[in-house]
Design an enzyme around this catalytic site. Structure first.
Site, PDB file in Angstrom:
ATOM      1  N   HIS A   1      45.356  66.929  63.184  1.00  0.00           N
ATOM      2  CA  HIS A   1      45.765  68.335  63.190  1.00  0.00           C
ATOM      3  C   HIS A   1      46.945  68.586  62.244  1.00  0.00           C
ATOM      4  O   HIS A   1      47.879  69.316  62.565  1.00  0.00           O
ATOM      5  CB  HIS A   1      46.127  68.786  64.609  1.00  0.00           C
ATOM      6  CG  HIS A   1      45.120  68.380  65.644  1.00  0.00           C
ATOM      7  ND1 HIS A   1      43.767  68.537  65.459  1.00  0.00           N
ATOM      8  CD2 HIS A   1      45.263  67.799  66.864  1.00  0.00           C
ATOM      9  CE1 HIS A   1      43.121  68.083  66.536  1.00  0.00           C
ATOM     10  NE2 HIS A   1      44.002  67.625  67.386  1.00  0.00           N
TER      11      HIS A   1
ATOM     12  N   TYR B   1      44.507  66.995  81.806  1.00  0.00           N
ATOM     13  CA  TYR B   1      43.611  68.150  81.804  1.00  0.00           C
ATOM     14  C   TYR B   1      42.252  67.707  82.324  1.00  0.00           C
ATOM     15  O   TYR B   1      41.928  66.511  82.317  1.00  0.00           O
ATOM     16  CB  TYR B   1      43.480  68.763  80.408  1.00  0.00           C
ATOM     17  CG  TYR B   1      42.806  67.867  79.388  1.00  0.00           C
ATOM     18  CD1 TYR B   1      41.460  68.026  79.063  1.00  0.00           C
ATOM     19  CD2 TYR B   1      43.514  66.862  78.737  1.00  0.00           C
ATOM     20  CE1 TYR B   1      40.839  67.212  78.127  1.00  0.00           C
ATOM     21  CE2 TYR B   1      42.909  66.041  77.797  1.00  0.00           C
ATOM     22  CZ  TYR B   1      41.571  66.219  77.496  1.00  0.00           C
ATOM     23  OH  TYR B   1      40.967  65.408  76.569  1.00  0.00           O
TER      24      TYR B   1
ATOM     25  N   HIS C   1      34.813  65.612  70.566  1.00  0.00           N
ATOM     26  CA  HIS C   1      34.933  64.822  71.791  1.00  0.00           C
ATOM     27  C   HIS C   1      33.644  64.964  72.597  1.00  0.00           C
ATOM     28  O   HIS C   1      32.936  65.969  72.473  1.00  0.00           O
ATOM     29  CB  HIS C   1      36.091  65.321  72.663  1.00  0.00           C
ATOM     30  CG  HIS C   1      37.399  65.446  71.952  1.00  0.00           C
ATOM     31  ND1 HIS C   1      38.188  64.365  71.642  1.00  0.00           N
ATOM     32  CD2 HIS C   1      38.063  66.545  71.495  1.00  0.00           C
ATOM     33  CE1 HIS C   1      39.288  64.783  71.028  1.00  0.00           C
ATOM     34  NE2 HIS C   1      39.232  66.100  70.923  1.00  0.00           N
TER      35      HIS C   1
ATOM     36  N   ARG D   1      43.473  55.759  68.727  1.00  0.00           N
ATOM     37  CA  ARG D   1      44.325  56.943  68.742  1.00  0.00           C
ATOM     38  C   ARG D   1      45.474  56.785  69.723  1.00  0.00           C
ATOM     39  O   ARG D   1      45.294  56.300  70.845  1.00  0.00           O
ATOM     40  CB  ARG D   1      43.487  58.161  69.140  1.00  0.00           C
ATOM     41  CG  ARG D   1      44.185  59.502  68.961  1.00  0.00           C
ATOM     42  CD  ARG D   1      43.384  60.604  69.615  1.00  0.00           C
ATOM     43  NE  ARG D   1      43.656  61.917  69.055  1.00  0.00           N
ATOM     44  CZ  ARG D   1      43.410  63.058  69.679  1.00  0.00           C
ATOM     45  NH1 ARG D   1      42.890  63.043  70.896  1.00  0.00           N
ATOM     46  NH2 ARG D   1      43.678  64.214  69.108  1.00  0.00           N
TER      47      ARG D   1
ATOM     48  N   ASP E   1      37.150  69.985  66.163  1.00  0.00           N
ATOM     49  CA  ASP E   1      37.825  69.793  67.449  1.00  0.00           C
ATOM     50  C   ASP E   1      36.975  70.285  68.618  1.00  0.00           C
ATOM     51  O   ASP E   1      37.494  70.559  69.701  1.00  0.00           O
ATOM     52  CB  ASP E   1      39.207  70.454  67.482  1.00  0.00           C
ATOM     53  CG  ASP E   1      40.074  69.937  68.631  1.00  0.00           C
ATOM     54  OD1 ASP E   1      39.825  68.811  69.099  1.00  0.00           O
ATOM     55  OD2 ASP E   1      40.983  70.659  69.075  1.00  0.00           O
TER      56      ASP E   1
ATOM     57  N   HIS F   1      36.183  65.300  63.909  1.00  0.00           N
ATOM     58  CA  HIS F   1      36.969  65.418  65.142  1.00  0.00           C
ATOM     59  C   HIS F   1      36.194  66.193  66.199  1.00  0.00           C
ATOM     60  O   HIS F   1      36.241  67.422  66.261  1.00  0.00           O
ATOM     61  CB  HIS F   1      38.304  66.108  64.873  1.00  0.00           C
ATOM     62  CG  HIS F   1      39.309  65.878  65.963  1.00  0.00           C
ATOM     63  ND1 HIS F   1      40.312  64.951  65.867  1.00  0.00           N
ATOM     64  CD2 HIS F   1      39.448  66.445  67.187  1.00  0.00           C
ATOM     65  CE1 HIS F   1      41.041  64.961  66.974  1.00  0.00           C
ATOM     66  NE2 HIS F   1      40.525  65.864  67.796  1.00  0.00           N
TER      67      HIS F   1
END
Length: 273
Positions: free
Chosen positions: A158, A27, A11, A102, A225, A9
Site C-alpha cells: 500500500h 477483525y 486475500h 508478510r 486488495d 494483492h
C-alpha cells in the site's frame, strides 16, 4: 487488461467450516473463497493473482495454501509465519507456491517486524521476499536501516501507507525513494483509496504515484486488495479500481511492466505465450 495481467494483492478467507479464524485476530471477515476470487477475476480480465495470507487466519496458512493448490499455474502466495519455522515446512510452502512472507503492524495474531531479520535469513535461499504492512508511514523510517542491511527483496504494501496529506515532501516518501535505489525494493500500488483525502478517482495520490512510476517503472506492482478487509471508507468497486490504472500509468509499456512483467519476475510465473 493485457494477457498475463496479475493482481498482486488479494486475500481468501474461509470457508470457516473448514479453516477457522485465529482467536488473536483483530477483525472478522465474511467467507471470501477461491471460487469468489476466480469469478471476480474472470469478470475483470485478470489472469494471475497473488494471495496474501489474510490476518484473520493468523499464522495458520491452510486457507491460502488450499487455494494455491487448486491453480498452481496462475496463483502464487505470501505467507504469514513467525521466524524459526522448521525447514521442511518452509520447503513445503515453497513447493506449493508461496514466494514471500508478510509482517504487519496493522493486524494482530501474525508476524511483527521483530521477525524481519530472522525471516530474511531463513527464506533467502528459497528466493522469497518480505512484505511489510505498515499501520503508519513513519514506521517505514524506523525500519529502513534494517531493510538496507538484509539481502532479501522486499515489498512495501500500500505504498508504505503514505497518505496524500503526507505527500512527496514527507520523510516517509523520501525514505521510500532512497530504498528504491537498492534495487531490492518493490512498491505495491494497492488500496490507495485508504490513503486519499478525495473521492474517486483520488487525484491527490497522483503526485506520489507518478514520481515512483517515473523513477522505477520496473519496481511497481498493482493490486486490488479484494475483498477489502478493514475498509475505513465506502467499499470500492473493483471495476473502478481497474479503471484507475490508465490514470496512474497512461502508457502501455508501463502498464505491461506493472501488470505482467514485474509480477512475473518477482513471483516466478511462466512467460505469457
Amino acid at each position: 487488461m493485457p494477457p498475463g495481467a496479475c493482481d498482486t494483492h488479494v486475500h481468501v478467507f474461509g470457508p470457516q467450516t473448514e479453516f477457522s479464524f485465529s482467536e488473536l485476530r483483530s477483525y472478522t471477515p465474511e467467507d471470501c473463497t477461491y471460487e469468489d476470487l476466480m469469478q471476480l477475476h474472470a469478470a475483470l480480465g485478470i489472469d494471475r493473482a497473488i494471495i496474501v495470507h489474510g490476518g484473520a487466519h493468523g499464522t495458520d496458512n491452510r486457507a491460502t495454501l488450499a487455494a494455491l493448490d487448486r491453480n498452481p499455474r496462475k496463483l502464487r502466495g505470501v505467507a504469514v509465519i513467525p521466524s524459526g519455522l522448521p525447514r521442511p515446512e518452509l520447503e513445503d510452502m515453497n513447493r506449493r507456491g508461496m514466494r514471500g512472507c508478510r509482517m504487519s503492524t496493522v493486524v494482530s495474531g501474525g508476524a511483527s517486524f521483530a521477525h524481519l531479520r530472522g525471516l530474511a535469513e531463513e527464506t533467502f535461499d528459497l528466493g522469497w521476499h518480505l512484505v511489510l504492512h505498515f499501520d503508519a508511514a513513519t514506521e517505514l523510517v524506523d525500519v529502513a536501516p534494517q531493510l538496507l542491511q538484509i539481502r532479501s527483496p522486499f515489498v512495501l504494501d500500500h505504498m508504505a501507507r503514505i497518505s496524500a496529506a503526507e505527500g512527496v515532501d514527507s520523510e516517509p516518501f523520501r525514505t521510500l525513494l532512497r530504498l528504491l535505489d537498492t534495487d531490492r525494493c518493490w512498491i505495491k500500488l494497492a488500496s490507495l483509496y485508504r490513503l486519499s483525502s478525495e473521492p474517486y478517482p483520488h487525484r491527490d495520490m497522483l503526485p506520489m504515484i507518478r514520481k515512483v512510476v517515473e523513477l522505477r517503472p520496473d519496481r511497481i506492482l498493482w493490486g486490488s486488495d479484494w475483498p477489502h478487509p478493514i475498509c475505513p471508507v465506502p467499499m470500492p468497486n473493483d471495476g473502478d479500481l481497474v479503471d484507475l490504472i490508465p490514470l496512474w500509468r497512461p502508457d502501455s509499456r508501463t502498464q505491461q511492466l506493472a501488470l505482467v512483467d514485474n509480477p512475473a519476475l518477482l513471483y516466478g510465473f511462466e512467460p505469457v505465450p
